[in-house]
Write an enzyme that holds these catalytic residues in place. Sequence first.
Site, PDB file in Angstrom:
ATOM      1  N   ASN A   7       0.889  -1.232  -0.156  1.00 28.62           N
ATOM      2  CA  ASN A   7       0.503   0.097  -0.089  1.00 28.62           C
ATOM      3  C   ASN A   7       1.163   1.357  -0.350  1.00 28.62           C
ATOM      4  O   ASN A   7       1.599   1.883   1.026  1.00 28.62           O
ATOM      5  CB  ASN A   7      -0.947  -0.181   1.519  1.00 28.62           C
ATOM      6  CG  ASN A   7      -2.157   0.505   1.547  1.00 28.62           C
ATOM      7  OD1 ASN A   7      -1.374   1.935   0.690  1.00 28.62           O
ATOM      8  ND2 ASN A   7      -2.536   1.158   2.534  1.00 28.62           N
ATOM      9  N   LYS A  14       3.584   0.412   2.689  1.00 26.98           N
ATOM     10  CA  LYS A  14       2.312   0.389   4.583  1.00 26.98           C
ATOM     11  C   LYS A  14       2.845  -2.105   3.939  1.00 26.98           C
ATOM     12  O   LYS A  14       2.806  -1.350   2.186  1.00 26.98           O
ATOM     13  CB  LYS A  14       1.285  -0.115   4.312  1.00 26.98           C
ATOM     14  CG  LYS A  14       0.708   1.811   5.459  1.00 26.98           C
ATOM     15  CD  LYS A  14       0.031   0.921   6.093  1.00 26.98           C
ATOM     16  CE  LYS A  14      -0.944   2.779   6.453  1.00 26.98           C
ATOM     17  NZ  LYS A  14      -2.115   2.784   7.308  1.00 26.98           N
ATOM     18  N   ASP A 147     -10.273   0.750  -4.305  1.00 27.25           N
ATOM     19  CA  ASP A 147     -10.230   1.003  -3.537  1.00 27.25           C
ATOM     20  C   ASP A 147     -11.842   0.773  -4.431  1.00 27.25           C
ATOM     21  O   ASP A 147     -12.910   0.608  -4.005  1.00 27.25           O
ATOM     22  CB  ASP A 147     -10.370   2.580  -3.250  1.00 27.25           C
ATOM     23  CG  ASP A 147      -8.859   1.801  -2.079  1.00 27.25           C
ATOM     24  OD1 ASP A 147      -8.327   0.877  -2.154  1.00 27.25           O
ATOM     25  OD2 ASP A 147      -8.662   2.907  -0.700  1.00 27.25           O
ATOM     26  N   ASN A 210      -9.897   7.749   9.907  1.00 28.70           N
ATOM     27  CA  ASN A 210      -9.698   9.729   9.852  1.00 28.70           C
ATOM     28  C   ASN A 210     -10.597   9.094   8.672  1.00 28.70           C
ATOM     29  O   ASN A 210     -10.869  10.673   8.524  1.00 28.70           O
ATOM     30  CB  ASN A 210      -9.115   9.426   9.962  1.00 28.70           C
ATOM     31  CG  ASN A 210      -8.710  11.830  10.333  1.00 28.70           C
ATOM     32  OD1 ASN A 210      -8.924  12.117  10.973  1.00 28.70           O
ATOM     33  ND2 ASN A 210      -7.140  11.320   9.265  1.00 28.70           N
ATOM     34  N   ASP A 282      -8.620  12.853  15.931  1.00 27.58           N
ATOM     35  CA  ASP A 282      -8.745  12.063  16.705  1.00 27.58           C
ATOM     36  C   ASP A 282      -9.547  12.191  17.738  1.00 27.58           C
ATOM     37  O   ASP A 282      -9.803  13.046  19.185  1.00 27.58           O
ATOM     38  CB  ASP A 282      -6.553  12.109  17.771  1.00 27.58           C
ATOM     39  CG  ASP A 282      -6.790  10.589  17.786  1.00 27.58           C
ATOM     40  OD1 ASP A 282      -7.957  10.033  19.097  1.00 27.58           O
ATOM     41  OD2 ASP A 282      -5.773  10.102  18.065  1.00 27.58           O
ATOM     42  N   GLY A 330     -11.304   1.771  12.060  1.00 25.38           N
ATOM     43  CA  GLY A 330     -10.712   2.148  13.460  1.00 25.38           C
ATOM     44  C   GLY A 330     -10.952   3.138  15.045  1.00 25.38           C
ATOM     45  O   GLY A 330     -11.315   2.111  16.371  1.00 25.38           O
TER      46      GLY A 330
END
Length: 395
Positions: A7, A14, A147, A210, A282, A330
């Site tokens: 990625n 990644k 994607d 996010n 966050d 997340g």
Amino acid sequence: MKVLVINCGSSSLKYQLIDSVTEQALAVGLCERIGIDGRLTHKSADGEKVVLEDALPNHEVAIKNVIAALMNENYGVIKSLDEINAVGHRVVHGGEKFAHSVVINDEVLNAIEECNDLAPLHNPANLIGINACKSIMPNVPMVAVFDTAFHQTMPKEAYLYGIPFEYYDKYKVRRYGFHGTSHSYVSKRATTLAGLDVNNSKVIVCHLGNGASISAVKNGESVDTSMGLTPLEGLIMGTRSGDLDPAIIDFVAKKENLSLDEVMNILNKKSGVLGMSGVSSDFRDIEAAANEGNEHAKEALAVFAYRVAKYVGSYIVAMNGVDAVVFTAGLGENDKNIRAAVSSHLEFLGVSLDAEKNSQRGKELIISNPDSKVKIMVIPTNEELAICREVVELV
């Protein structure tokens, strides 16, 4: 088969090396600050995390360092480059050209490059990663996983915008949607966990991180999704505004004497819950501030949950019903307060949440009560495994 999943971002990379038989990650890692000073963080499945501070002037050097880490005699997991049987690349935007994953060849590379205008921050970086891998492993088959591909099943009424049709004809301006690999993986897993027939199922997936998006998945196919031509549309996100009146752009530009690029930068990087709360992008920081009485933080959380629930409601209309609502990514996997806030808006549907189950973090489970008329679920996403499976199918 061992599959290397890549990625590639503009300054990061990644990776995971996955055994396709056991579907276990043999090693995971991240290259950061490519083009600057460089850092590689590597961890094998049964080893300690290793952090290597080393110059990474470009992505090809980063890939070479990844290979070296995978083959290292102390913390590596393979002895030879020949053990890597295939490479799967995440590609953000496939436009209308790609409704499925494909084996990469020159024609595919050219088609990906033609989509660069649609994803100028992502596709060029994805291409750099592909070309770097091809130069190092020229005989290893490579697969592009998009994607946008999962959402290519949307009907026209879901993807066309209310603008002159010539812009679609000339520039393919339409809704594409993103996070498709995650939405595909999670929706399939949801039908299994809920005991549903995938060919007779209505699942809403809330990918909340996010970056955040929602999809309506009917009979295993995406029929609508919240992100649009770009990932800016849809939900309020960490730093992105999500849906707004387009006239706001002109209004703010004139009031603040800003250029179009400056306003778009604000909408992409300084808006969302960061802009609303004035605290952080966050959610943990925002929730802490809200608990201390920060009104803007409270408002940001309330508006975020309301927007998610409103999309869920609209997708129930899109599918003429719903069997399950799934939280992933997340925030969706770990934030019990957001899940509870969204679910509270759905009580009119007969939704009933089990507070004890909802308090668990990052686990795959049904968090609604047995008598709930709609199943509410948490399913951790695994985009790397989904990419690995796509690779295995094609090579």
